[in-house]
Design a protein around this motif. Structure first.
Motif, short mmCIF file in Angstrom:
data_model
loop_
_atom_site.label_atom_id
_atom_site.label_comp_id
_atom_site.label_asym_id
_atom_site.label_seq_id
_atom_site.Cartn_x
_atom_site.Cartn_y
_atom_site.Cartn_z
N SER A 22 0.84 -1.21 0.00
CA SER A 22 0.00 0.00 0.00
C SER A 22 0.87 1.25 0.00
O SER A 22 1.97 1.28 0.58
CB SER A 22 -0.95 -0.01 1.19
OG SER A 22 -0.28 0.34 2.34
N ARG A 23 0.40 2.27 -0.69
CA ARG A 23 1.22 3.47 -0.94
C ARG A 23 1.25 4.39 0.26
O ARG A 23 2.17 5.18 0.41
CB ARG A 23 0.66 4.21 -2.15
CG ARG A 23 0.64 3.37 -3.39
CD ARG A 23 -0.06 4.10 -4.51
NE ARG A 23 0.71 5.22 -5.01
CZ ARG A 23 1.60 5.13 -5.98
NH1 ARG A 23 1.82 3.97 -6.54
NH2 ARG A 23 2.26 6.18 -6.39
N ASN A 24 0.23 4.32 1.10
CA ASN A 24 0.15 5.23 2.24
C ASN A 24 0.73 4.55 3.48
O ASN A 24 0.25 3.49 3.88
CB ASN A 24 -1.33 5.57 2.45
CG ASN A 24 -1.52 6.64 3.47
OD1 ASN A 24 -0.67 6.83 4.33
ND2 ASN A 24 -2.62 7.34 3.38
N PRO A 25 1.76 5.12 4.10
CA PRO A 25 2.37 4.44 5.26
C PRO A 25 1.41 4.24 6.44
O PRO A 25 1.54 3.26 7.17
CB PRO A 25 3.53 5.36 5.64
CG PRO A 25 3.31 6.62 4.91
CD PRO A 25 2.48 6.34 3.73
N VAL A 65 0.50 1.47 18.29
CA VAL A 65 0.01 2.82 18.55
C VAL A 65 1.17 3.81 18.44
O VAL A 65 1.05 4.86 17.80
CB VAL A 65 -0.64 2.91 19.95
CG1 VAL A 65 -0.99 4.34 20.27
CG2 VAL A 65 -1.87 2.05 20.01
N LEU A 66 2.33 3.42 19.00
CA LEU A 66 3.49 4.30 18.93
C LEU A 66 4.01 4.40 17.50
O LEU A 66 4.42 5.46 17.04
CB LEU A 66 4.59 3.79 19.87
CG LEU A 66 4.13 3.74 21.33
CD1 LEU A 66 5.23 3.20 22.22
CD2 LEU A 66 3.72 5.11 21.81
N VAL A 71 4.36 7.52 12.26
CA VAL A 71 4.05 7.50 10.84
C VAL A 71 3.08 8.62 10.47
O VAL A 71 3.19 9.24 9.41
CB VAL A 71 3.49 6.11 10.47
CG1 VAL A 71 2.86 6.13 9.11
CG2 VAL A 71 4.57 5.06 10.53
N MET A 72 2.14 8.90 11.39
CA MET A 72 1.13 9.92 11.08
C MET A 72 1.74 11.30 10.94
O MET A 72 1.21 12.16 10.24
CB MET A 72 0.07 9.95 12.18
CG MET A 72 -0.93 8.84 12.07
SD MET A 72 -2.37 9.07 13.08
CE MET A 72 -1.73 9.56 14.62
N MET A 73 2.87 11.52 11.61
CA MET A 73 3.49 12.85 11.58
C MET A 73 4.28 13.06 10.29
O MET A 73 4.66 14.18 9.98
CB MET A 73 4.46 13.00 12.75
CG MET A 73 3.84 12.63 14.04
SD MET A 73 3.37 14.10 14.87
CE MET A 73 3.27 13.51 16.52
N LEU A 74 4.59 11.98 9.56
CA LEU A 74 5.45 12.11 8.39
C LEU A 74 4.65 12.63 7.20
O LEU A 74 3.48 12.33 7.03
CB LEU A 74 6.04 10.73 8.03
CG LEU A 74 6.85 10.04 9.09
CD1 LEU A 74 7.23 8.65 8.59
CD2 LEU A 74 8.09 10.83 9.41
N ILE B 132 -7.36 7.50 17.26
CA ILE B 132 -6.20 7.92 16.45
C ILE B 132 -6.60 8.10 14.99
O ILE B 132 -6.29 9.10 14.36
CB ILE B 132 -5.07 6.88 16.55
CG1 ILE B 132 -4.56 6.78 17.98
CG2 ILE B 132 -3.93 7.26 15.64
CD1 ILE B 132 -3.41 5.84 18.11
N ILE B 133 -7.32 7.08 14.46
CA ILE B 133 -7.67 7.14 13.04
C ILE B 133 -8.62 8.31 12.78
O ILE B 133 -8.50 9.02 11.78
CB ILE B 133 -8.30 5.80 12.61
CG1 ILE B 133 -7.24 4.72 12.70
CG2 ILE B 133 -8.80 5.89 11.20
CD1 ILE B 133 -7.79 3.35 12.48
N ALA B 134 -9.55 8.54 13.71
CA ALA B 134 -10.49 9.65 13.54
C ALA B 134 -9.71 10.96 13.44
O ALA B 134 -9.99 11.79 12.58
CB ALA B 134 -11.46 9.70 14.71
N GLY B 135 -8.71 11.13 14.30
CA GLY B 135 -7.94 12.36 14.29
C GLY B 135 -7.14 12.53 13.02
O GLY B 135 -7.07 13.63 12.46
#
Lengths: 199, 336
Positions: A22-25, A65-66, A71-74, B132-135
């Motif tokens: 998948s392309r999205n990390p 979760v960590l 990954v979400m910040m990238l 988390i996903i919602a945010g």
């Protein structure tokens, strides 16, 4: 039971493939969560309920979760990531071949030929694991825990480097504060009202 | 030859029926918990709360539910559409799934599994993904900040909560929730709340933090980040988050009642045990949640982290060692 096994395995294989394709990390990380979850399901079918729930609890509930956090910040640019693909290819393929050979060697071992779980007599998997860990293998278990503790301390020390200028507040100091440290009472003469008028 | 298939279908149908028997009363209790909350906080603040719809406002939750159902669900422009709608589902599914192992009575339990307590802990730890996903999927800064705060908070307090459960299972010698309740037989003084009193307090405060309720509601923090992770949600999608939060509140209260307050057991021997006792205890715990919300101001974020890591975890660890030591002394009868 067999239907359930194939159900979980199909989800596991599908999600594991999606992790690397998948392309999205963020999606990759979420598919990794799904694959952990289905692996837990397969362990439950093998009557290893403690391992299954611990997998969900530790990997899904905490580690991933960590991972997601980071990954979400990238802000990842897929094209830039693809640039060096052919340069890395030879090294990567060598590593892949070595891993494949190792996997074949391990899975061919006689231990894996007999896949039926050992029946622990009348006690649950949790109890059996606890007995083995805290009686037969208590010494290696404690050594492992000490190594982990050292790793934790080391990791915390790394983050503390150069943090001496931080503006964090010490709650203990906050509680100990007395009134006279914050407020200073000053006696003053009241100003002359006539002078004010002049101005 | 068709009989095994018929059996499986009949059994699945029977389990489905039992699930509905748990979920529907749970939904109704969630609806009336919101009503109860508004009334209780209203009276604490010198108001009377909702009193227009139905007798003394009793139909208010139904009116609210209908309103939310008919509202439009708005999706933010650059959001990730799939994840945006998966998030509420991921929040509510664990909140309901954990109820599978909750015993309401000595016989009344959907799945009487050995590792019940671990299962509940695992299910509550998954609930963080919805937030988390919602945010992230909302593609909004406020929502993202809220989800980061909530994730860090839930992961931290889960550890303290897990350690308090270790104390309970040391006393009960079992992970099965039914066995834990049965270990507390013999009246009020045999309940685990007495030998495990510090753990009970920590469990309860961690439970408030885990459910993102005031005074630990920094994930929503109206005054700082609008509504936190669900700021972009409207209509039924928002209602699902709301349902999950209240279902989780009832769940952690139920666990407190089962593990520390003797579950369905009666506090005195001359009154018979019964499911009513359990509901009474759960209601008592839920009242505390509402009371906290009406009383305490919101915690500062760094103080939340300090409380979780530097106060609760050391206390639980020390108390676990203390229980272990006490079990080797003549006083061990107190501890099981």
């Amino acid at each position: 039971m067999e239907v359930l096994f194939y159900f979980f395995s199909l989800i596991l294989i599908f999600s594991a493939l999606k992790v690397i394709t998948s392309r999205n990390p963020v999606l990759s990380a979420l598919f990794l969560v799904l694959s952990f979850f289905s692996a837990g399901g397969i362990w439950l079918l093998l009557k290893a309920e403690f391992l299954a729930i611990a997998l969900v609890l530790v990997y899904v509930g905490a580690v991933m979760v960590l991972f997601l956090f980071v990954v979400m910040m990238l802000d990842i640019n897929i094209d830039r990531l693809k640039e060096g693909f052919w340069d890395y290819m030879p090294v990567a393929s060598i590593v892949a071949v070595i891993m494949l050979i190792e996997m074949i060697l391990v899975l061919n071992h006689s231990y894996f030929k007999d896949m039926t779980p050992k029946d622990s007599v009348g006690i649950s998997n949790t109890e059996a694991l606890g007995q083995v860990l805290y009686t037969d293998y208590v010494f290696p278990f404690e050594i492992a825990s000490i190594i982990l503790l050292v790793a934790i301390v080391a990791a915390i020390l790394l983050t503390l480097r150069g943090m001496k200028t931080h503006k964090g507040i010490n709650p203990a100091d906050q509680i100990k504060v007395q009134r006279n440290q914050r407020i200073k009472m000053v006696k003053m003469k009241s100003q002359d009202p006539i002078r004010r008028k002049k101005r | 030859m068709t009989t095994p298939w018929l059996d499986i279908i009949a059994e699945s149908f029977w389990i489905l029926l039992k699930i509905l028997l748990i979920v529907i009363p749970l939904m109704i209790s969630v609806a009336y918990l919101t009503f109860f909350e508004r009334k209780v906080i209203g009276y604490m603040q010198g108001r009377i709360g909702p009193n227009r719809v139905g007798f003394h406002g009793l139909l208010q939750p139904i009116a609210d539910a209908l309103k939310l159902m008919f509202k439009e669900i708005i999706t933010p422009n650059k959001s990730n559409k799939t994840l945006f709608f998966i998030a509420p589902i991921l929040t509510i599914a664990p909140a309901f799934a954990a109820w599978a192992v909750i015993p309401f009575n000595a016989e009344l339990v959907l799945a009487d599994i050995n590792a019940g307590l671990l299962y509940v802990l695992a299910m509550t730890s998954i609930a963080v993904y919805g937030v988390i996903i919602a945010g992230w999927a909302s593609n909004s800064k406020y929502a993202f900040l809220g989800s980061l705060r909530s994730a860090a908070q839930i992961v931290s307090y889960e550890i303290a909560m897990g350690f308090t459960l270790v104390g309970v299972l040391m006393c009960a010698n079992s992970l099965n929730l039914g066995d834990i309740v049965n270990g507390q037989q013999g009246g009020l003084l045999q309940w685990y709340i007495w030998p495990l009193f510090p753990l009970f307090i920590i469990y309860f405060i961690s439970a408030v933090a885990e459910t993102n309720r005031a005074p630990f509601d920094v994930a929503e923090g109206e005054s700082e980040i609008v509504a936190g992770f669900h700021v972009e949600y409207s209509g039924m999608a928002f209602a699902v988050f709301f349902l999950a939060e209240y279902a989780n509140m009832i769940l952690v209260s139920m666990l407190a009642a089962l593990m520390f307050l003797g579950g369905w057991l009666s506090p005195v021997s001359f009154i018979p045990d019964g499911i009513l006792w359990l509901f009474l205890k759960v209601g008592f715990c839920l009242f505390f949640f509402l009371w906290f919300r009406a009383t305490f101001p919101r915690y500062r974020y760094d103080q939340i982290m300090r409380l979780g890591w530097k106060v609760f975890i050391p206390i639980t660890l020390i108390w676990i060692i203390f229980i272990g030591l006490m079990m080797q002394t003549p006083l061990k009868d107190m501890f099981h």
